[in-house]
Design an enzyme around this catalytic site. Structure first.
Site, PDB file in Angstrom:
ATOM      1  N   HIS A   1       0.818  -1.218   0.000  1.00 49.82           N
ATOM      2  CA  HIS A   1       0.000   0.000   0.000  1.00 49.82           C
ATOM      3  C   HIS A   1       0.851   1.267   0.000  1.00 49.82           C
ATOM      4  O   HIS A   1       0.334   2.355  -0.251  1.00 49.82           O
ATOM      5  CB  HIS A   1      -1.004   0.002   1.161  1.00 49.82           C
ATOM      6  CG  HIS A   1      -0.417   0.179   2.525  1.00 49.82           C
ATOM      7  ND1 HIS A   1      -0.141  -0.862   3.373  1.00 49.82           N
ATOM      8  CD2 HIS A   1      -0.061   1.295   3.194  1.00 49.82           C
ATOM      9  CE1 HIS A   1       0.342  -0.401   4.502  1.00 49.82           C
ATOM     10  NE2 HIS A   1       0.405   0.917   4.423  1.00 49.82           N
TER      11      HIS A   1
ATOM     12  N   ASP B   1       0.446  -7.675   1.420  1.00 49.26           N
ATOM     13  CA  ASP B   1       0.814  -6.280   1.654  1.00 49.26           C
ATOM     14  C   ASP B   1       2.337  -6.120   1.694  1.00 49.26           C
ATOM     15  O   ASP B   1       2.891  -5.408   2.543  1.00 49.26           O
ATOM     16  CB  ASP B   1       0.199  -5.731   2.946  1.00 49.26           C
ATOM     17  CG  ASP B   1       0.196  -4.200   2.971  1.00 49.26           C
ATOM     18  OD1 ASP B   1       0.407  -3.590   1.900  1.00 49.26           O
ATOM     19  OD2 ASP B   1       0.004  -3.629   4.058  1.00 49.26           O
TER      20      ASP B   1
ATOM     21  N   SER C   1       4.752   2.845   7.598  1.00 53.89           N
ATOM     22  CA  SER C   1       4.481   1.644   6.810  1.00 53.89           C
ATOM     23  C   SER C   1       5.671   1.259   5.944  1.00 53.89           C
ATOM     24  O   SER C   1       6.260   2.099   5.265  1.00 53.89           O
ATOM     25  CB  SER C   1       3.275   1.863   5.902  1.00 53.89           C
ATOM     26  OG  SER C   1       2.083   1.624   6.579  1.00 53.89           O
TER      27      SER C   1
END
Length: 510
Positions: free
Chosen positions: A237, A270, A352
């Site tokens: 993402h 992910d 992230s």
């Protein structure tokens, strides 16, 4: 628990501290803080820790970002006179409300365990909402507050000096009251095992990633050096906006920036791998640890770019293992599932894709998602910061996925070949009557069919791991590789059964 990726825009963090404004003449007494009303409570989603999309901010005459810290530091009404009395009374205590934890992924239908399309019933948020107080209004009595603080400091200094003088006089046989201070504190030496030592070694191998789509939308995340060829591991993402012809850059802590391209990305895991263009020859990959050997209570160190603040280091511990997490970016795309490492190290949007390290500097996970309140964070955009619940993809799984992406450019998923419900449940993962798009819920000739599983069966365990829902089952299956043998425990018509099956494989995110 279900997660929801952030898609709300947040103004970028200021690159320099706010400039103080002129204030009226100093007064020896501080302003009295005003009462604050709590904000409405919000549902608490778990969100991927990617910084929000960045858009060019408007050019107002006065910068709200610069004014906000001053407002928080100097509450009150502009122009009002300071109240008498020091110290000021404490601020009002915020009201907190504990919500009932629920589970769901916000989709409908079913999901193929370990490799099918996600569907699932009505989902719910997960977590604890709270009421957040608004920032206090600015007040122009800053001079009075500073003066009062100064007076307090001088009084404390006078008391300390008086006591020091008295003690020295009582214990000095020569009559001298002079106290000598050391001229040097000595050289600062940090052991390699300290947080500072680990950070100093790991920071040069982390990068801040900026991804921008063809229409100018994008965000900021983090990645780390995987090998000497210039491959960087991060979250899917983080780079999703740049996959189809967008722009991708990676900046090292020394300020050197490189253009990059996406080598491969796995939406379900992910995980993504990018490669630096014209990569330098002195890259130092971070050492990879063994996430299977991590224990609850082990020290953790997280590196990332929270809210765009690159090269930020935070610490904590492993709070839990095998935590089922399902995340989505809210755009209707396929969800990601993980059996995550939970940590209380401070992780925020922008962390992230960054490394979660152990006390020796080994990567044990990839920071991916956070449990967050939905009451609004920096900039009031609806994004909240860390509340001590962060989730990382175990590095053993991430390493396997990254190697597959580098080798073929496509992810490979383990599967049992059965569609399971994604509804909230504490009893297990139920095989649905029908699969996605009207297909069979149990794949003909697949692992589940060969093991005798049927629609309506409720899977309650995979090996020794308790399965309480469909997302939990998918996350556990994806910690394995195709060809692994696992033991499935399921219930049919109130009777428990156990069967062994060999996991199949699915290539790609289709």
């Amino acid at each position: 628990m279900s997660t929801e990726n952030e898609g709300t825009e947040v103004p970028p963090a200021p690159s320099a501290p706010p400039v103080p404004v002129d204030s009226p003449a100093a007064s020896a007494q501080p302003p009295a803080p005003q009462g604050q009303a709590p904000a409405p409570q919000g549902q608490a989603p778990v969100t991927p820790s990617t910084a929000p999309p960045q858009q060019p901010p408007a050019q107002p005459a006065t910068s709200p970002a610069a004014d906000a810290p001053q407002q928080a530091a100097h509450p009150g009404t502009a122009g009002s006179a300071p109240e008498a009395g020091w110290p000021p009374p404490p601020p009002a205590t915020p009201a907190y409300a504990v919500g009932e934890p629920t589970y769901g992924d916000g989709t409908t239908g079913g999901g193929v365990a370990g490799g099918g399309a996600a569907g699932g019933g009505t989902g719910h948020g997960w977590g604890v909402p709270y009421a957040q107080q608004p920032a206090p209004k600015p007040k122009s009595g800053r001079g009075g507050l500073l003066a009062a603080v100064l007076v307090a400091a001088l009084v404390a200094g006078g008391l300390g000096g008086g006591l020091g003088y008295t003690l020295a006089k009582d214990n000095d046989s020569t009559g001298s009251t002079t106290v000598s201070a050391a001229t040097s504190g000595g050289d600062v030496k940090r052991d390699p095992g300290t947080v500072a030592g680990v950070a100093a070694k790991a920071l040069p191998s982390t990068v801040t990633i900026e991804a921008e789509s063809t229409n100018g939308e994008g965000g900021t995340g983090t990645g780390f050096v995987f090998d000497t060829q210039g491959h960087i591991v991060t979250n899917n993402h983080v780079v999703a906006d740049a996959v189809d012809g967008g722009k991708l850059t990676a900046t090292f802590p020394d300020g050197k920036k490189y253009d990059a391209e996406v080598v491969g990305h796995a939406q379900g895991y992910d995980v993504a791998v990018i490669k630096l263009k014209n990569a330098p020859s002195n890259l130092k990959p971070l050492p990879l640890g063994n996430s299977d050997q991590v224990a609850v209570g082990d020290a953790t160190i997280a590196i990332g770019a929270p809210f765009g603040l690159s090269n930020t280091v935070t610490t904590g511990i492993i709070s839990a293992k095998n935590r089922p997490v399902a995340s989505s970016d809210g755009s209707g795309s396929q969800a990601s599932y993980m059996s995550a490492l939970q940590t209380d190290a401070s992780i925020n949007p922008g962390n992230s894709g960054g490394p979660l390290l152990d006390a020796h500097g080994n990567v044990i996970g990839i920071n991916s998602a956070i449990q967050s309140t939905g009451s609004g964070g920096m900039g009031g955009s609806g994004q909240s910061g860390s509340i001590g619940l962060g989730f990382a993809i175990p590095v053993n799984q991430a390493k396997y996925v990254a190697q597959q992406l580098i080798k073929t450019g496509k992810p490979v998923y383990a599967k049992i070949g059965a569609s399971v419900s994604l509804d909230e449940s504490a009893n297990g993962a139920t095989i649905t009557p029908q699969g996605a798009g009207g297909s069979a819920s149990v794949e003909p000739g697949g692992p589940a069919a060969k093991a005798g599983l049927k629609p309506g069966d409720v899977i309650t365990k995979l090996d020794d791991h308790v399965i309480d829902s469909g997302p939990t089952l998918i996350g556990e299956i994806w910690t394995h590789q195709p060809g692994d043998k696992v033991t499935i425990t399921y219930e049919r018509d109130g009777t428990s059964h156990t069967v062994e099956l060999t996991l199949g494989s699915r290539v790609g995110d289709s």
